[in-house]
Scaffold this motif. Structure first.
Motif, PDB file in Angstrom:
ATOM      1  N   ILE A  35       0.831  -1.211   0.000  1.00 13.42           N
ATOM      2  CA  ILE A  35       0.000   0.000   0.000  1.00 13.42           C
ATOM      3  C   ILE A  35       0.861   1.256   0.000  1.00 13.42           C
ATOM      4  O   ILE A  35       0.665   2.156  -0.827  1.00 13.42           O
ATOM      5  CB  ILE A  35      -0.976  -0.011   1.199  1.00 13.42           C
ATOM      6  N   PHE A  36       1.831   1.329   0.906  1.00  9.63           N
ATOM      7  CA  PHE A  36       2.657   2.538   0.993  1.00  9.63           C
ATOM      8  C   PHE A  36       3.588   2.679  -0.206  1.00  9.63           C
ATOM      9  O   PHE A  36       3.926   3.800  -0.591  1.00  9.63           O
ATOM     10  CB  PHE A  36       3.441   2.567   2.311  1.00  9.63           C
ATOM     11  N   ASN A  37       3.987   1.575  -0.801  1.00  8.33           N
ATOM     12  CA  ASN A  37       4.861   1.637  -1.969  1.00  8.33           C
ATOM     13  C   ASN A  37       4.153   2.224  -3.186  1.00  8.33           C
ATOM     14  O   ASN A  37       4.797   2.663  -4.137  1.00  8.33           O
ATOM     15  CB  ASN A  37       5.414   0.243  -2.292  1.00  8.33           C
ATOM     16  N   LEU A  38       2.818   2.281  -3.152  1.00  7.27           N
ATOM     17  CA  LEU A  38       2.065   2.897  -4.247  1.00  7.27           C
ATOM     18  C   LEU A  38       2.288   4.411  -4.309  1.00  7.27           C
ATOM     19  O   LEU A  38       2.201   4.998  -5.373  1.00  7.27           O
ATOM     20  CB  LEU A  38       0.565   2.607  -4.098  1.00  7.27           C
ATOM     21  N   PHE A  39       2.570   5.026  -3.141  1.00  5.27           N
ATOM     22  CA  PHE A  39       2.730   6.481  -3.142  1.00  5.27           C
ATOM     23  C   PHE A  39       3.963   6.989  -2.390  1.00  5.27           C
ATOM     24  O   PHE A  39       4.156   8.195  -2.265  1.00  5.27           O
ATOM     25  CB  PHE A  39       1.462   7.169  -2.605  1.00  5.27           C
ATOM     26  N   CYS A  40       4.824   6.100  -1.914  1.00  5.90           N
ATOM     27  CA  CYS A  40       6.074   6.484  -1.245  1.00  5.90           C
ATOM     28  C   CYS A  40       7.226   5.703  -1.867  1.00  5.90           C
ATOM     29  O   CYS A  40       7.010   4.719  -2.555  1.00  5.90           O
ATOM     30  CB  CYS A  40       6.033   6.127   0.240  1.00  5.90           C
ATOM     31  N   SER A  41       8.432   6.127  -1.546  1.00  2.00           N
ATOM     32  CA  SER A  41       9.586   5.337  -1.974  1.00  2.00           C
ATOM     33  C   SER A  41       9.562   3.987  -1.264  1.00  2.00           C
ATOM     34  O   SER A  41       8.966   3.848  -0.197  1.00  2.00           O
ATOM     35  CB  SER A  41      10.888   6.079  -1.638  1.00  2.00           C
ATOM     36  N   TYR A  42      10.220   3.014  -1.845  1.00  2.00           N
ATOM     37  CA  TYR A  42      10.213   1.684  -1.244  1.00  2.00           C
ATOM     38  C   TYR A  42      10.881   1.681   0.125  1.00  2.00           C
ATOM     39  O   TYR A  42      10.524   0.882   0.990  1.00  2.00           O
ATOM     40  CB  TYR A  42      10.832   0.633  -2.179  1.00  2.00           C
ATOM     41  N   LEU A  43      11.837   2.553   0.371  1.00  2.00           N
ATOM     42  CA  LEU A  43      12.497   2.598   1.676  1.00  2.00           C
ATOM     43  C   LEU A  43      11.561   3.124   2.768  1.00  2.00           C
ATOM     44  O   LEU A  43      11.544   2.605   3.883  1.00  2.00           O
ATOM     45  CB  LEU A  43      13.769   3.434   1.607  1.00  2.00           C
ATOM     46  N   ILE A  44      10.766   4.132   2.438  1.00  2.00           N
ATOM     47  CA  ILE A  44       9.782   4.644   3.399  1.00  2.00           C
ATOM     48  C   ILE A  44       8.679   3.611   3.606  1.00  2.00           C
ATOM     49  O   ILE A  44       8.278   3.336   4.744  1.00  2.00           O
ATOM     50  CB  ILE A  44       9.201   5.993   2.936  1.00  2.00           C
ATOM     51  N   ASN A 108      11.858  -6.600  -8.989  1.00  2.00           N
ATOM     52  CA  ASN A 108      10.513  -6.139  -8.698  1.00  2.00           C
ATOM     53  C   ASN A 108      10.381  -6.001  -7.184  1.00  2.00           C
ATOM     54  O   ASN A 108      10.704  -6.922  -6.433  1.00  2.00           O
ATOM     55  CB  ASN A 108       9.504  -7.161  -9.236  1.00  2.00           C
ATOM     56  N   ALA A 109       9.876  -4.852  -6.723  1.00  2.00           N
ATOM     57  CA  ALA A 109       9.814  -4.559  -5.292  1.00  2.00           C
ATOM     58  C   ALA A 109       9.016  -5.601  -4.509  1.00  2.00           C
ATOM     59  O   ALA A 109       9.408  -5.999  -3.405  1.00  2.00           O
ATOM     60  CB  ALA A 109       9.226  -3.163  -5.065  1.00  2.00           C
ATOM     61  N   LEU A 110       7.906  -6.067  -5.058  1.00  2.00           N
ATOM     62  CA  LEU A 110       7.073  -7.030  -4.334  1.00  2.00           C
ATOM     63  C   LEU A 110       7.717  -8.417  -4.267  1.00  2.00           C
ATOM     64  O   LEU A 110       7.579  -9.121  -3.261  1.00  2.00           O
ATOM     65  CB  LEU A 110       5.682  -7.103  -4.954  1.00  2.00           C
ATOM     66  N   ILE A 111       8.445  -8.791  -5.298  1.00  2.00           N
ATOM     67  CA  ILE A 111       9.145 -10.078  -5.277  1.00  2.00           C
ATOM     68  C   ILE A 111      10.329 -10.024  -4.318  1.00  2.00           C
ATOM     69  O   ILE A 111      10.551 -10.939  -3.522  1.00  2.00           O
ATOM     70  CB  ILE A 111       9.586 -10.489  -6.698  1.00  2.00           C
ATOM     71  N   VAL A 112      11.082  -8.926  -4.373  1.00  2.00           N
ATOM     72  CA  VAL A 112      12.206  -8.755  -3.441  1.00  2.00           C
ATOM     73  C   VAL A 112      11.686  -8.761  -2.004  1.00  2.00           C
ATOM     74  O   VAL A 112      12.271  -9.390  -1.123  1.00  2.00           O
ATOM     75  CB  VAL A 112      12.990  -7.459  -3.753  1.00  2.00           C
TER      76      VAL A 112
END
Length: 138
Positions: A35-44, A108-112
């Motif tokens: 959810i947060f990765n949709l509108f924030c950086s992956y680190l946040i 891919n962020a979700l796979i990682v």
């Protein structure tokens, strides 16, 4: 047969409970990250997911996985500090895996994140079992 099942349950109860609640913690972490990765950086997104899932994990691990009885406020504070301290260590490993997997390997962020969570769950179980919720008398 019933006696044998009861013995097996008693022997592996904490592992099975950890797998169940660890799975739920992973779901919390993964969904919050998504959810947060949709509108924030992956680190946040990963940091927010870590915070919420650690709170969830502390409560479930204390109450149902390790059934930790802490007799004093001082013991509870020490236990919570230990839990969050070790989880902070796993947070840095978590962030490191995400940085390598996404920024350097362009995964891919979700796979990682899924691969990352498998490694973190195993690491956290050892921390919890060996250091945080170990049997204590005082």
């Amino acid at each position: 047969m019933g006696q044998r099942l009861q013995q097996l349950w008693q022997r592996y109860k904490s592992v099975l409970a950890y797998l169940f609640f660890g799975g739920l913690t992973t779901v919390v972490n993964y969904l919050v990250f998504w959810i947060f990765n949709l509108f924030c950086s992956y680190l946040i997104a990963n940091t927010v997911a870590w915070l919420l899932s650690v709170l969830f994990a502390y409560i479930t691990n204390k109450l149902w996985v390790f059934e930790a009885k802490t007799p004093t406020w001082r013991a509870r504070l020490k236990e919570a500090g230990s839990f969050f301290g070790f989880r902070l260590l796993s947070y840095f490993v978590d962030q490191g895996i995400m940085i390598v997997g996404i920024s350097f390997l362009h995964g891919n962020a979700l796979i990682v994140k899924l691969i990352d969570q498998i490694l973190i769950v195993v690491m956290n179980w050892f921390f919890s079992k060996l250091f945080i919720f170990k049997n204590r008398e005082s």
